[in-house]
Design an enzyme around this catalytic site. Structure first.
Site, PDB file in Angstrom:
ATOM      1  N   CYS A  90       3.669  -2.257  23.264  1.00 49.13           N
ATOM      2  CA  CYS A  90       4.101  -0.885  23.561  1.00 49.13           C
ATOM      3  C   CYS A  90       4.777  -0.816  24.928  1.00 49.13           C
ATOM      4  CB  CYS A  90       2.869   0.029  23.504  1.00 49.13           C
ATOM      5  SG  CYS A  90       3.122   1.682  24.148  1.00 49.13           S
ATOM      6  N   CYS A  97       3.410   1.819  27.295  1.00 48.43           N
ATOM      7  CA  CYS A  97       2.087   1.389  27.779  1.00 48.43           C
ATOM      8  C   CYS A  97       2.251   0.442  28.964  1.00 48.43           C
ATOM      9  CB  CYS A  97       1.306   0.685  26.674  1.00 48.43           C
ATOM     10  SG  CYS A  97       0.958   1.694  25.225  1.00 48.43           S
TER      11      CYS A  97
END
Length: 104
Positions: free
Chosen positions: A29, A32
């Site tokens: 991600c 993230c």
């Protein structure tokens, strides 16, 4: 310092009288990875006052499902073992610290 959540320790980490911030994330991600330095800075700044936990959704699918994680990154704030707030996406540090300050 950040703790790492596992299926075995998650319930114990969030229980109790302290404020806990859990960062739900995954290695693949991009947002993230962008949020990670902010989470690390918050963990350092609030060391001793807030428990900061990283929870990899790929390794802890049951925890993610139990907490209704639909998008990552998601930060869930727990107080006295109960989820009391949530921030979704690559949020700014001042949003995180404001939320933490309101819980302390």
């Amino acid at each position: 310092m950040e703790l790492t959540a596992t299926n075995q320790n998650f319930a114990e980490i969030i229980s109790g009288n302290s404020v806990v911030m859990v960062d739900f994330w995954a290695t693949w991600c991009g947002p993230c990875r962008a949020l990670a330095p902010t989470v690390e800075a918050v963990a350092s700044e609030y060391d001793g006052r807030v428990t900061v936990v990283k929870c990899n959704v790929d390794e802890c699918e049951d925890i993610a499902m139990d907490n209704g994680i639909r998008n990552i990154p998601t930060l869930i704030f727990f107080k006295n073992g109960e989820a009391v707030a949530r921030l979704v996406g690559n949020v700014k540090k001042d949003e995180i610290t404001s939320r933490l300050d309101s819980l302390l």
